[in-house]
Design a protein around this motif. Structure first.
Motif, PDB file in Angstrom:
ATOM      1  N   LEU A  81     -20.056  13.984 -42.187  1.00 32.92           N
ATOM      2  CA  LEU A  81     -19.830  14.919 -41.218  1.00 32.92           C
ATOM      3  C   LEU A  81     -18.825  14.044 -40.179  1.00 32.92           C
ATOM      4  N   LEU A  82     -19.096  13.071 -39.628  1.00 25.01           N
ATOM      5  CA  LEU A  82     -18.200  12.050 -38.527  1.00 25.01           C
ATOM      6  C   LEU A  82     -16.942  12.136 -38.955  1.00 25.01           C
ATOM      7  N   PRO A  83     -16.639  11.571 -40.434  1.00 26.11           N
ATOM      8  CA  PRO A  83     -15.381  11.200 -41.066  1.00 26.11           C
ATOM      9  C   PRO A  83     -14.404  12.374 -40.894  1.00 26.11           C
ATOM     10  N   VAL A  84     -15.254  13.445 -41.202  1.00 28.87           N
ATOM     11  CA  VAL A  84     -14.475  14.860 -41.184  1.00 28.87           C
ATOM     12  C   VAL A  84     -13.908  15.313 -39.972  1.00 28.87           C
ATOM     13  N   ILE A  85     -15.142  15.214 -38.926  1.00 34.47           N
ATOM     14  CA  ILE A  85     -14.719  15.648 -37.816  1.00 34.47           C
ATOM     15  C   ILE A  85     -13.474  14.772 -37.038  1.00 34.47           C
ATOM     16  N   ALA A  86     -13.653  13.352 -37.258  1.00 31.89           N
ATOM     17  CA  ALA A  86     -12.618  12.475 -36.824  1.00 31.89           C
ATOM     18  C   ALA A  86     -11.265  12.501 -37.552  1.00 31.89           C
ATOM     19  N   TYR A  87     -11.328  13.101 -38.770  1.00 28.21           N
ATOM     20  CA  TYR A  87      -9.997  13.221 -39.425  1.00 28.21           C
ATOM     21  C   TYR A  87      -9.346  14.507 -38.616  1.00 28.21           C
ATOM     22  N   GLY A  88     -10.133  15.623 -38.447  1.00 27.26           N
ATOM     23  CA  GLY A  88      -9.375  16.833 -37.815  1.00 27.26           C
ATOM     24  C   GLY A  88      -8.947  16.455 -36.717  1.00 27.26           C
ATOM     25  N   ASP A  89      -9.669  15.708 -35.763  1.00 24.73           N
ATOM     26  CA  ASP A  89      -9.261  15.266 -34.665  1.00 24.73           C
ATOM     27  C   ASP A  89      -8.156  14.388 -34.573  1.00 24.73           C
ATOM     28  N   ALA A  90      -7.968  13.315 -35.238  1.00 25.13           N
ATOM     29  CA  ALA A  90      -6.803  12.697 -35.465  1.00 25.13           C
ATOM     30  C   ALA A  90      -5.685  13.183 -35.957  1.00 25.13           C
ATOM     31  N   ALA A  91      -5.888  14.169 -36.854  1.00 23.70           N
ATOM     32  CA  ALA A  91      -4.733  15.029 -37.380  1.00 23.70           C
ATOM     33  C   ALA A  91      -4.108  15.875 -36.058  1.00 23.70           C
ATOM     34  N   GLY A  92      -4.865  16.320 -35.222  1.00 21.25           N
ATOM     35  CA  GLY A  92      -4.227  17.416 -34.337  1.00 21.25           C
ATOM     36  C   GLY A  92      -3.741  16.620 -33.077  1.00 21.25           C
ATOM     37  N   LEU A  93      -4.577  15.338 -32.675  1.00 18.95           N
ATOM     38  CA  LEU A  93      -4.379  14.753 -31.610  1.00 18.95           C
ATOM     39  C   LEU A  93      -2.658  14.543 -31.247  1.00 18.95           C
ATOM     40  N   PRO A  94      -1.843  13.989 -32.146  1.00 21.91           N
ATOM     41  CA  PRO A  94      -0.501  13.701 -31.546  1.00 21.91           C
ATOM     42  C   PRO A  94       0.150  14.785 -31.342  1.00 21.91           C
ATOM     43  N   VAL A  95      -0.112  16.305 -31.488  1.00 17.96           N
ATOM     44  CA  VAL A  95       0.547  17.504 -31.114  1.00 17.96           C
ATOM     45  C   VAL A  95      -0.167  18.343 -30.297  1.00 17.96           C
ATOM     46  N   PRO A 142      -8.114  13.445 -47.157  1.00 12.65           N
ATOM     47  CA  PRO A 142      -6.752  12.958 -47.614  1.00 12.65           C
ATOM     48  C   PRO A 142      -6.745  11.366 -47.536  1.00 12.65           C
ATOM     49  N   ASP A 143      -5.639  10.977 -48.411  1.00 11.45           N
ATOM     50  CA  ASP A 143      -5.773   9.275 -48.673  1.00 11.45           C
ATOM     51  C   ASP A 143      -5.622   8.535 -47.633  1.00 11.45           C
ATOM     52  N   ASP A 144      -4.928   9.118 -46.382  1.00  6.18           N
ATOM     53  CA  ASP A 144      -4.731   8.479 -45.191  1.00  6.18           C
ATOM     54  C   ASP A 144      -5.900   8.357 -44.173  1.00  6.18           C
ATOM     55  N   ALA A 145      -7.102   9.093 -44.785  1.00  5.57           N
ATOM     56  CA  ALA A 145      -8.305   8.870 -43.866  1.00  5.57           C
ATOM     57  C   ALA A 145      -8.721   7.415 -43.644  1.00  5.57           C
ATOM     58  N   GLU A 146      -8.317   6.774 -44.622  1.00  4.36           N
ATOM     59  CA  GLU A 146      -8.484   5.306 -44.646  1.00  4.36           C
ATOM     60  C   GLU A 146      -7.940   4.633 -43.079  1.00  4.36           C
ATOM     61  N   LEU A 147      -6.804   5.327 -42.654  1.00  2.00           N
ATOM     62  CA  LEU A 147      -6.369   4.793 -41.240  1.00  2.00           C
ATOM     63  C   LEU A 147      -7.325   5.291 -40.066  1.00  2.00           C
ATOM     64  N   LEU A 148      -8.200   6.070 -40.119  1.00  4.88           N
ATOM     65  CA  LEU A 148      -9.142   6.549 -39.139  1.00  4.88           C
ATOM     66  C   LEU A 148      -9.742   5.194 -38.471  1.00  4.88           C
ATOM     67  N   VAL A 149      -9.616   5.284 -37.058  1.00  2.10           N
ATOM     68  CA  VAL A 149     -10.083   4.152 -36.220  1.00  2.10           C
ATOM     69  C   VAL A 149     -11.554   3.976 -36.415  1.00  2.10           C
ATOM     70  N   ASN A 150     -12.232   2.789 -36.564  1.00  2.00           N
ATOM     71  CA  ASN A 150     -13.619   2.642 -36.804  1.00  2.00           C
ATOM     72  C   ASN A 150     -14.430   3.476 -37.934  1.00  2.00           C
ATOM     73  N   LEU A 151     -13.645   3.675 -39.053  1.00  4.16           N
ATOM     74  CA  LEU A 151     -14.009   4.714 -40.250  1.00  4.16           C
ATOM     75  C   LEU A 151     -15.290   4.069 -40.707  1.00  4.16           C
ATOM     76  N   SER A 152     -15.494   2.601 -40.927  1.00  2.83           N
ATOM     77  CA  SER A 152     -16.734   2.019 -41.194  1.00  2.83           C
ATOM     78  C   SER A 152     -17.694   2.702 -40.484  1.00  2.83           C
ATOM     79  N   GLU A 153     -17.520   2.595 -38.984  1.00  2.00           N
ATOM     80  CA  GLU A 153     -18.929   2.877 -38.019  1.00  2.00           C
ATOM     81  C   GLU A 153     -18.932   4.424 -38.305  1.00  2.00           C
ATOM     82  N   LEU A 154     -17.994   5.095 -38.342  1.00  8.51           N
ATOM     83  CA  LEU A 154     -18.052   6.659 -38.346  1.00  8.51           C
ATOM     84  C   LEU A 154     -19.173   6.785 -39.752  1.00  8.51           C
ATOM     85  N   GLN A 155     -18.834   6.186 -40.767  1.00 11.78           N
ATOM     86  CA  GLN A 155     -19.595   6.399 -42.233  1.00 11.78           C
ATOM     87  C   GLN A 155     -21.005   5.981 -42.010  1.00 11.78           C
ATOM     88  N   GLN A 156     -21.093   5.047 -41.337  1.00  7.74           N
ATOM     89  CA  GLN A 156     -22.633   4.322 -41.253  1.00  7.74           C
ATOM     90  C   GLN A 156     -23.532   5.134 -40.435  1.00  7.74           C
TER      91      GLN A 156
END
Length: 331
Positions: free
Chosen positions: A12-26, A306-320
């Motif tokens: 759940l959190l990695p998915v939310i964070a990925y969409g958030d990070a994908a849209g944030l720059p634009v 997507p493969d670049d999800a590994e770039l998400l800030v604090n990914l391990s915390e989101l997963q845990q």
């Protein structure tokens, strides 16, 4: 053996964070501006042009959409139930942990909406979270963080009457307006329905029906939500329909829902298509993409990030945190 609900909760959190990070720059760019600048966004980008941030951030930076989803989760974990007080405490925690940036001559919490920021500041000053909401806020500050609560309610078998009361409480803490309460109820119903059916089939008809019902509960005078969603009834929308029949911005919550549901219906079946379909619509891109991604997760039970999800800030915390939340919710 993991259940479908456990798979959903753990992502759940990695998915939310990925969409958030994908849209944030634009964020705030129109669909036309995005096309002119990037062609078609299909991966995480540097965050150096967002008007609500300050400075350059590597791909994978996320914003208040993820922060406040984490606040909901931590509040539910602490109380082992819905507690507005605990959720408010966790909002305060996130508020204090958020850096400030200068916007229009004022120091503001980076990325936070004005209504949410001011409401949480009132809570910090001693006001009850039952009375702290802004009487004019109609933005996305509730629906962007609603997926964890809807997941919890569904896993716990919370009845509809109680679900709706909890939505009203959560909404009124920051957005004390009927239009915000109506939209939160509609979106909560849509999330629970998607968890139940594992599909977004006929989602457009469903959300329009729920909008009409909830508008009636609140007096029937404000029909902005049903008006915004009406283009989805008895039709299979296209990307062009979304841009033509919404405001193509999505900063006003009925329009956000109209863009989100249209996007998910158009792109369901592929998580990356859902997220980047939302991003390339423009407007409130981080919220539209993160909310869309959560619905797609609820529909599919498990998605391929997507493969670049590994770039998400604090990914391990989101997963845990997601794993901990999932186990508590389903037990």
């Amino acid at each position: 053996m993991k259940t479908k609900l456990q798979h959903i909760g753990e992502q759940l959190l990695p998915v939310i964070a990925y969409g958030d990070a994908a849209g944030l720059p634009v964020e705030t760019r129109s669909a036309e501006e995005i096309a002119d600048l990037y062609g078609y966004v299909d991966s995480l980008l540097l965050t150096d042009d967002n008007p609500y941030f300050s400075g350059v951030y590597e791909p994978g930076m996320w914003s208040d959409d993820t922060q406040l989803s984490m606040a909901i989760i931590r509040g539910l974990i602490r109380a082992h139930d819905f507690s507005l007080e605990m959720i408010a405490d966790e909002h305060v925690r996130e508020y204090k942990d958020t850096p400030t940036v200068m916007r229009k001559g004022r120091l503001r919490r980076r990325g936070w909406g004005k209504g949410t920021e001011e409401s949480i500041h009132r809570v910090m000053s001693g006001m009850s979270p039952y009375k702290s909401g802004s009487p004019i806020s109609t933005g996305n500050g509730v629906i962007m963080k609603l997926a964890p609560l809807a997941y919890w309610q569904y896993a716990q078998g919370v009845e509809d009457r109680v679900r709706h009361d909890q939505y009203d409480q959560l909404t009124s803490m920051t957005h004390d307006t009927d239009i915000a309460r109506i939209c939160t109820r509609v979106h909560g119903d849509a999330l629970c329905r998607t968890l139940d059916t594992g599909s977004v089939f006929e989602l457009g008809d469903f959300v329009l029906s729920r909008a009409l019902d909830h508008e009636e509960v609140f007096g029937g005078a404000n029909t902005d939500t049903s008006d915004a969603l009406s283009y989805l009834a008895n039709s299979e929308p296209s990307r062009e329909d979304i841009l033509e029949k919404t405001d193509a911005k999505g900063f006003y919550v009925p329009q956000t829902l109209a863009m989100v549901y249209g996007n998910v219906i158009v792109n369901t079946g592929n998580f990356a298509n859902v997220v980047y379909g939302a991003v390339n619509l423009g407007g409130d891109t981080d919220s539209i993409a993160s909310v869309s991604g959560a619905i797609e997760l609820f529909a599919q039970s498990e998605v391929a990030l997507p493969d670049d999800a590994e770039l998400l800030v604090n990914l391990s915390e989101l997963q845990q945190l997601s794993r901990r939340f999932s186990l508590l919710a389903i037990n």
